[in-house]
Design a protein around this motif. Structure first.
Motif, mmCIF file in Angstrom:
data_model
loop_
_atom_site.group_PDB
_atom_site.id
_atom_site.type_symbol
_atom_site.label_atom_id
_atom_site.label_comp_id
_atom_site.label_asym_id
_atom_site.label_seq_id
_atom_site.Cartn_x
_atom_site.Cartn_y
_atom_site.Cartn_z
ATOM 1 N N ALA A 69 -11.481 -25.888 -2.713
ATOM 2 C CA ALA A 69 -10.237 -26.332 -2.073
ATOM 3 C C ALA A 69 -10.023 -27.808 -2.400
ATOM 4 O O ALA A 69 -10.976 -28.567 -2.590
ATOM 5 C CB ALA A 69 -10.307 -26.125 -0.563
ATOM 6 N N GLU A 70 -8.769 -28.205 -2.439
ATOM 7 C CA GLU A 70 -8.421 -29.587 -2.786
ATOM 8 C C GLU A 70 -9.127 -30.585 -1.867
ATOM 9 O O GLU A 70 -9.145 -30.431 -0.649
ATOM 10 C CB GLU A 70 -6.907 -29.775 -2.670
ATOM 11 C CG GLU A 70 -6.448 -31.182 -2.985
ATOM 12 C CD GLU A 70 -4.968 -31.390 -2.729
ATOM 13 O OE1 GLU A 70 -4.546 -32.553 -2.692
ATOM 14 O OE2 GLU A 70 -4.235 -30.395 -2.557
ATOM 15 N N LEU A 71 -9.719 -31.606 -2.478
ATOM 16 C CA LEU A 71 -10.394 -32.674 -1.753
ATOM 17 C C LEU A 71 -9.342 -33.690 -1.309
ATOM 18 O O LEU A 71 -8.597 -34.205 -2.140
ATOM 19 C CB LEU A 71 -11.430 -33.348 -2.666
ATOM 20 C CG LEU A 71 -12.244 -34.474 -2.062
ATOM 21 C CD1 LEU A 71 -13.204 -33.931 -1.014
ATOM 22 C CD2 LEU A 71 -13.009 -35.195 -3.156
ATOM 23 N N VAL A 72 -9.250 -33.955 -0.004
ATOM 24 C CA VAL A 72 -8.246 -34.904 0.484
ATOM 25 C C VAL A 72 -8.854 -36.244 0.871
ATOM 26 O O VAL A 72 -8.169 -37.253 0.902
ATOM 27 C CB VAL A 72 -7.430 -34.344 1.665
ATOM 28 C CG1 VAL A 72 -6.580 -33.177 1.233
ATOM 29 C CG2 VAL A 72 -8.305 -33.972 2.829
ATOM 30 N N SER A 73 -10.145 -36.257 1.165
ATOM 31 C CA SER A 73 -10.800 -37.503 1.553
ATOM 32 C C SER A 73 -12.311 -37.308 1.512
ATOM 33 O O SER A 73 -12.796 -36.185 1.344
ATOM 34 C CB SER A 73 -10.371 -37.907 2.969
ATOM 35 O OG SER A 73 -10.862 -39.189 3.300
ATOM 36 N N THR A 74 -13.027 -38.390 1.682
ATOM 37 C CA THR A 74 -14.485 -38.352 1.749
ATOM 38 C C THR A 74 -14.921 -39.206 2.931
ATOM 39 O O THR A 74 -14.585 -40.383 2.999
ATOM 40 C CB THR A 74 -15.110 -38.893 0.448
ATOM 41 O OG1 THR A 74 -14.580 -38.163 -0.649
ATOM 42 C CG2 THR A 74 -16.615 -38.742 0.462
ATOM 43 N N ALA A 75 -15.633 -38.606 3.866
ATOM 44 C CA ALA A 75 -16.109 -39.321 5.050
ATOM 45 C C ALA A 75 -17.431 -40.006 4.747
ATOM 46 O O ALA A 75 -18.245 -39.502 3.981
ATOM 47 C CB ALA A 75 -16.284 -38.350 6.213
ATOM 48 N N GLN A 76 -17.629 -41.122 5.371
ATOM 49 C CA GLN A 76 -18.907 -41.823 5.296
ATOM 50 C C GLN A 76 -19.610 -41.683 6.645
ATOM 51 O O GLN A 76 -18.977 -41.372 7.664
ATOM 52 C CB GLN A 76 -18.691 -43.297 4.948
ATOM 53 C CG GLN A 76 -18.055 -43.505 3.576
ATOM 54 C CD GLN A 76 -18.837 -42.839 2.456
ATOM 55 O OE1 GLN A 76 -20.065 -42.901 2.397
ATOM 56 N NE2 GLN A 76 -18.128 -42.166 1.562
ATOM 57 N N ARG A 77 -20.895 -41.914 6.656
ATOM 58 C CA ARG A 77 -21.674 -41.837 7.896
ATOM 59 C C ARG A 77 -21.032 -42.769 8.936
ATOM 60 O O ARG A 77 -20.712 -43.910 8.646
ATOM 61 C CB ARG A 77 -23.118 -42.264 7.626
ATOM 62 C CG ARG A 77 -24.054 -42.100 8.792
ATOM 63 C CD ARG A 77 -25.452 -42.600 8.461
ATOM 64 N NE ARG A 77 -25.876 -42.241 7.121
ATOM 65 C CZ ARG A 77 -26.619 -41.176 6.812
ATOM 66 N NH1 ARG A 77 -27.029 -40.378 7.770
ATOM 67 N NH2 ARG A 77 -26.954 -40.920 5.576
ATOM 68 N N GLY A 78 -20.803 -42.228 10.115
ATOM 69 C CA GLY A 78 -20.224 -43.030 11.198
ATOM 70 C C GLY A 78 -18.720 -42.917 11.335
ATOM 71 O O GLY A 78 -18.165 -43.313 12.354
ATOM 72 N N TYR A 79 -18.017 -42.356 10.337
ATOM 73 C CA TYR A 79 -16.566 -42.164 10.450
ATOM 74 C C TYR A 79 -16.301 -41.135 11.545
ATOM 75 O O TYR A 79 -16.990 -40.125 11.640
ATOM 76 C CB TYR A 79 -15.966 -41.647 9.144
ATOM 77 C CG TYR A 79 -15.772 -42.672 8.056
ATOM 78 C CD1 TYR A 79 -16.456 -43.879 8.035
ATOM 79 C CD2 TYR A 79 -14.905 -42.407 7.010
ATOM 80 C CE1 TYR A 79 -16.265 -44.794 7.012
ATOM 81 C CE2 TYR A 79 -14.710 -43.320 5.978
ATOM 82 C CZ TYR A 79 -15.388 -44.516 5.991
ATOM 83 O OH TYR A 79 -15.198 -45.413 4.972
ATOM 84 N N GLN A 80 -15.266 -41.387 12.355
ATOM 85 C CA GLN A 80 -14.916 -40.487 13.443
ATOM 86 C C GLN A 80 -13.572 -39.815 13.168
ATOM 87 O O GLN A 80 -12.688 -40.417 12.564
ATOM 88 C CB GLN A 80 -14.837 -41.240 14.766
ATOM 89 C CG GLN A 80 -16.179 -41.777 15.217
ATOM 90 C CD GLN A 80 -16.106 -42.404 16.597
ATOM 91 O OE1 GLN A 80 -15.171 -42.182 17.356
ATOM 92 N NE2 GLN A 80 -17.131 -43.180 16.935
ATOM 93 N N TYR A 81 -13.452 -38.577 13.645
ATOM 94 C CA TYR A 81 -12.237 -37.786 13.448
ATOM 95 C C TYR A 81 -11.898 -37.020 14.713
ATOM 96 O O TYR A 81 -12.783 -36.631 15.472
ATOM 97 C CB TYR A 81 -12.438 -36.765 12.309
ATOM 98 C CG TYR A 81 -12.683 -37.426 10.978
ATOM 99 C CD1 TYR A 81 -11.628 -37.771 10.150
ATOM 100 C CD2 TYR A 81 -13.974 -37.725 10.571
ATOM 101 C CE1 TYR A 81 -11.847 -38.400 8.938
ATOM 102 C CE2 TYR A 81 -14.204 -38.361 9.357
ATOM 103 C CZ TYR A 81 -13.134 -38.689 8.548
ATOM 104 O OH TYR A 81 -13.362 -39.318 7.355
ATOM 105 N N SER A 82 -10.596 -36.792 14.910
ATOM 106 C CA SER A 82 -10.156 -35.876 15.969
ATOM 107 C C SER A 82 -10.311 -34.465 15.430
ATOM 108 O O SER A 82 -10.135 -34.221 14.231
ATOM 109 C CB SER A 82 -8.690 -36.131 16.320
ATOM 110 O OG SER A 82 -8.546 -37.413 16.886
#
Length: 124
Positions: A69-82
């Motif tokens: 599936a298309e990659l939209v972003s890359t999270a790093q350790r500690g990033y927070q999301y709803s």
């Protein structure tokens, strides 16, 4: 039946796969133990706060729960999301100490949804 480039192209376009019989002498390799996102209970308890945090670096965030599936972003350790409060079954991945097909649905933009490996997220 001999497969030609045209037949292979049609098979790929329509999601069909060409298979050959498995020889009787073939050995099946073990994939190892199957672990569902740290443990089975994580799927129901993840996102209980409405926010999750990445416990991994370079964690792919995709438009669907699949490796292609298309990659939209890359999270790093500690990033927070709803998060939306649910998980889905998708491709099996080995990540964050688990081999799992559980993906978590994250909120993206106004009403969008993206997915990443549930095993690599914790509640905030």
């Amino acid at each position: 039946m001999k497969a030609t480039k045209a037949t292979l192209a049609l098979a790929c376009a329509f999601g069909m796969f060409l298979t050959a019989p498995t020889p009787a002498s073939a050995k099946v390799a073990s994939a190892g133990p199957v672990v569902a996102a740290k443990d089975i209970s994580i799927a129901s308890s993840l996102c209980s706060t409405g926010r999750v945090v990445s416990i991994a670096a370079n964690l792919p965030i995709r438009v669907g729960p699949y490796m292609n599936a298309e990659l939209v972003s890359t999270a790093q350790r500690g990033y927070q999301y709803s998060c939306w409060g649910f998980t889905v079954s998708g491709d099996w991945v080995q990540a964050c100490g688990a081999y799992s097909n559980v993906w978590i649905a994250l909120k993206w933009g106004t009403n969008g949804t993206v997915y990443t490996y549930a095993a690599c997220m914790d509640d905030v």
